[in-house]
Design an enzyme around this catalytic site. Structure first.
Site, PDB file in Angstrom:
ATOM      1  N   TYR A 138     -18.699  -1.350 -26.900  1.00  9.76           N
ATOM      2  CA  TYR A 138     -18.872  -0.152 -27.721  1.00  9.76           C
ATOM      3  C   TYR A 138     -20.339   0.245 -27.849  1.00  9.76           C
ATOM      4  O   TYR A 138     -20.657   1.417 -28.020  1.00  9.76           O
ATOM      5  CB  TYR A 138     -18.312  -0.383 -29.124  1.00  9.76           C
ATOM      6  CG  TYR A 138     -16.861  -0.004 -29.292  1.00  9.76           C
ATOM      7  CD1 TYR A 138     -15.868  -0.612 -28.543  1.00  9.76           C
ATOM      8  CD2 TYR A 138     -16.492   0.952 -30.230  1.00  9.76           C
ATOM      9  CE1 TYR A 138     -14.539  -0.278 -28.723  1.00  9.76           C
ATOM     10  CE2 TYR A 138     -15.164   1.289 -30.424  1.00  9.76           C
ATOM     11  CZ  TYR A 138     -14.196   0.677 -29.662  1.00  9.76           C
ATOM     12  OH  TYR A 138     -12.886   1.016 -29.846  1.00  9.76           O
ATOM     13  N   LYS A 189     -11.157 -12.889 -22.915  1.00  8.59           N
ATOM     14  CA  LYS A 189     -10.712 -12.772 -21.522  1.00  8.59           C
ATOM     15  C   LYS A 189     -11.609 -13.698 -20.695  1.00  8.59           C
ATOM     16  O   LYS A 189     -12.270 -13.290 -19.729  1.00  8.59           O
ATOM     17  CB  LYS A 189     -10.810 -11.300 -21.079  1.00  8.59           C
ATOM     18  CG  LYS A 189     -10.218 -11.000 -19.709  1.00  8.59           C
ATOM     19  CD  LYS A 189      -8.707 -11.119 -19.632  1.00  8.59           C
ATOM     20  CE  LYS A 189      -8.218 -10.879 -18.214  1.00  8.59           C
ATOM     21  NZ  LYS A 189      -6.772 -11.187 -18.036  1.00  8.59           N
ATOM     22  N   ASP A 221      -4.580 -10.588 -22.662  1.00 12.90           N
ATOM     23  CA  ASP A 221      -3.324 -10.043 -22.120  1.00 12.90           C
ATOM     24  C   ASP A 221      -2.136 -10.831 -22.663  1.00 12.90           C
ATOM     25  O   ASP A 221      -1.114 -10.267 -23.061  1.00 12.90           O
ATOM     26  CB  ASP A 221      -3.338 -10.011 -20.581  1.00 12.90           C
ATOM     27  CG  ASP A 221      -3.778 -11.316 -19.941  1.00 12.90           C
ATOM     28  OD1 ASP A 221      -4.308 -12.199 -20.649  1.00 12.90           O
ATOM     29  OD2 ASP A 221      -3.585 -11.466 -18.719  1.00 12.90           O
ATOM     30  N   ASP A 245      -9.798  -3.511 -31.216  1.00  5.44           N
ATOM     31  CA  ASP A 245      -9.356  -2.119 -31.348  1.00  5.44           C
ATOM     32  C   ASP A 245      -7.922  -1.993 -30.846  1.00  5.44           C
ATOM     33  O   ASP A 245      -7.053  -1.425 -31.520  1.00  5.44           O
ATOM     34  CB  ASP A 245     -10.293  -1.217 -30.526  1.00  5.44           C
ATOM     35  CG  ASP A 245      -9.859   0.238 -30.557  1.00  5.44           C
ATOM     36  OD1 ASP A 245      -9.514   0.720 -31.653  1.00  5.44           O
ATOM     37  OD2 ASP A 245      -9.855   0.881 -29.495  1.00  5.44           O
ATOM     38  N   ASP A 249      -4.071  -1.916 -33.218  1.00  3.26           N
ATOM     39  CA  ASP A 249      -3.084  -0.835 -33.146  1.00  3.26           C
ATOM     40  C   ASP A 249      -1.709  -1.408 -32.806  1.00  3.26           C
ATOM     41  O   ASP A 249      -0.689  -1.008 -33.371  1.00  3.26           O
ATOM     42  CB  ASP A 249      -3.460   0.194 -32.062  1.00  3.26           C
ATOM     43  CG  ASP A 249      -4.195   1.399 -32.628  1.00  3.26           C
ATOM     44  OD1 ASP A 249      -4.917   1.222 -33.631  1.00  3.26           O
ATOM     45  OD2 ASP A 249      -4.063   2.503 -32.080  1.00  3.26           O
TER      46      ASP A 249
HETATM   47  C1  IPM Z   1     -10.611   2.498 -34.822  1.00  2.57           C
HETATM   48  C2  IPM Z   1     -10.734   3.749 -33.994  1.00  2.57           C
HETATM   49  C3  IPM Z   1     -12.195   3.944 -33.607  1.00  2.57           C
HETATM   50  C4  IPM Z   1     -12.605   2.756 -32.761  1.00  2.57           C
HETATM   51  C5  IPM Z   1     -12.504   5.263 -32.874  1.00  2.57           C
HETATM   52  C6  IPM Z   1     -12.021   6.460 -33.658  1.00  2.57           C
HETATM   53  C7  IPM Z   1     -13.970   5.383 -32.548  1.00  2.57           C
HETATM   54  O1  IPM Z   1      -9.882   3.701 -32.903  1.00  2.57           O
HETATM   55  O2  IPM Z   1     -11.247   2.411 -35.873  1.00  2.57           O
HETATM   56  O3  IPM Z   1      -9.889   1.594 -34.390  1.00  2.57           O
HETATM   57  O4  IPM Z   1     -12.367   2.742 -31.540  1.00  2.57           O
HETATM   58  O5  IPM Z   1     -13.172   1.825 -33.314  1.00  2.57           O
HETATM   59 MG    MG Z   2      -8.612   2.038 -32.869  1.00  2.00          MG
END
Ligand code: IPM
Ligand code: MG
Length: 354
Positions: A138, A189, A221, A245, A249
């Site tokens: 990042y 990884k 993975d 990240d 999710d």
């Molecule tokens: C999160 C989001 C952010 C990230 C984006 C919006 C920059 O996906 O907070 O997980 O990738 O960190």
């Molecule tokens: Mg995210």
């Protein structure tokens, strides 16, 4: 308690307004809370020409904690990268040194049917993902687009972790694990990436200071697969920025809806930025149908981690549990037989239950 409030974009304004109602209740109970509002993301770009303007920077630097809605929207997709809303988010994280991002994935018994996985796989699930937030690909330099030696255009980023970055987040992870079931899984990884091999070496070294903790390592993975195969094998997951990240999710859907997931991003002194794990959902913005619970639960995390008020954190979490028990549901967690409510009605219900 000086709290900077940054509603941001999309549904951010609506969900933050509900969280602010909760803070108002605590204030009327005698808590010394000061709320100050500023802009971040697209809203800041529109009004001040910068997704993280100096006005906002000064406010968050002076605050004890930051409450954030969400940033982003399709109207900003064509802006140069530096002006995009997401840059506002990345810059505030970096500027405040918020390297430890806690993303709990907790399945409420009331919502067990909202999960895309079978009941028995997720019932009772309680995972804490600890994502490193200010390093990795990042932020690594160099990055950009260039013409290669062979004359072809290419894009590139740099994945990099320093020893101190890994050590400090590993310590946070081990300390969290001490307060839970004393199990931590570090995800990397290391079969391919040098950055990950180094990550694993340092985490293993830090583990020597925590002999009570059972540390394991897993390739990312495999972790992605195990999260949907048998998620209850995990307790604390420690991982880097990009893997965290993605996995957070994925883990959110185990719980039924990303609309339920709060997050805390902490610096070395427990100053924190608190935001729902979800995005700005431009498609439903302004319709009063978004789920405000992730943002309200983020306020609970703020009271727990920054202000060390476990009692108040539990009071808010209890109030959320109660409205779920009453059968109130926003669209994202709705199922037959429940009562569908909008964003502000859900906020009002939590306030009442508080
Ligand atoms: C999160 C989001 C952010 C990230 C984006 C919006 C920059 O996906 O907070 O997980 O990738 O960190
Ligand atoms: Mg995210």
């Amino acid at each position: 308690m000086k709290i900077a409030v940054l509603p941001g974009d999309g549904i951010g304004t609506e969900i933050v307004a509900q969280a602010a109602k909760v803070l108002e209740v605590l204030r009327s109970d005698g808590l010394k809370i000061e709320l100050e509002y500023a802009r971040l993301g697209g809203a800041a770009y529109d009004a001040e020409g910068d997704p993280f303007p100096t006005t906002t920077e000064n406010l968050v630097l002076a605050a004890d904690a930051v409450l954030l809605g969400a940033v982003g929207g399709p109207q900003y997709d064509t802006l140069p990268r530096a002006m995009r809303p997401e840059q506002g988010l990345l810059r505030i994280r970096k500027r405040l040194g918020l390297f430890a991002n806690l993303r709990p994935a907790l399945v409420y018994p009331e919502l067990v049917n909202a999960s895309s996985l079978k009941h028995e796989l997720v019932s009772g699930l309680d995972i804490m993902i600890l994502r490193e937030l200010t390093g990795d690909i990042y932020f690594g330099q160099p990055r950009g687009a260039r013409v290669s030696a062979s004359g072809e255009r290419e894009g590139f980023d740099t994945m990099v972790y320093s020893e101190s970055e890994i050590r400090r987040v590993a310590h946070v992870g081990f300390n969290i694990a001490m307060k839970r079931t004393k199990k931590m899984c570090s995800v990397d990884k290391a079969n391919v990436l040098d950055t990950s091999m180094f990550w694993r070496e340092i985490v293993t070294d830090v583990a020597k200071e925590y002999p009570q903790i059972e540390l394991s390592h897993m390739l990312v993975d495999n972790a992605a697969m195990q999260l949907v195969r048998a998620p209850k094998q995990f307790d604390v997951i420690l991982t880097g920025n990009i893997f965290g990240d993605i996995l957070s999710d994925e883990a959110s859907m185990l719980t039924g809806s990303i609309g339920m997931l709060p997050s805390a991003s902490l610096d070395a002194n427990n100053k924190g930025l608190y935001e729902p794990s979800h995005g700005s959902a431009p498609d439903i913005a302004g319709k009063d149908i978004a789920n405000p619970l992730a943002t309200i639960l983020s306020v609970a995390l703020m009271l727990r981690y920054t202000f060390a008020r476990e009692d108040l954190a539990q009071r808010i979490e209890g109030a959320v549990r109660k409205v779920l028990q009453q059968g109130l549901r926003t669209g994202d967690i709705f199922e037959a037989g429940m009562q569908k409510v909008g964003c502000s009605a859900m906020g009002d219900a939590v306030v009442k239950s508080l």
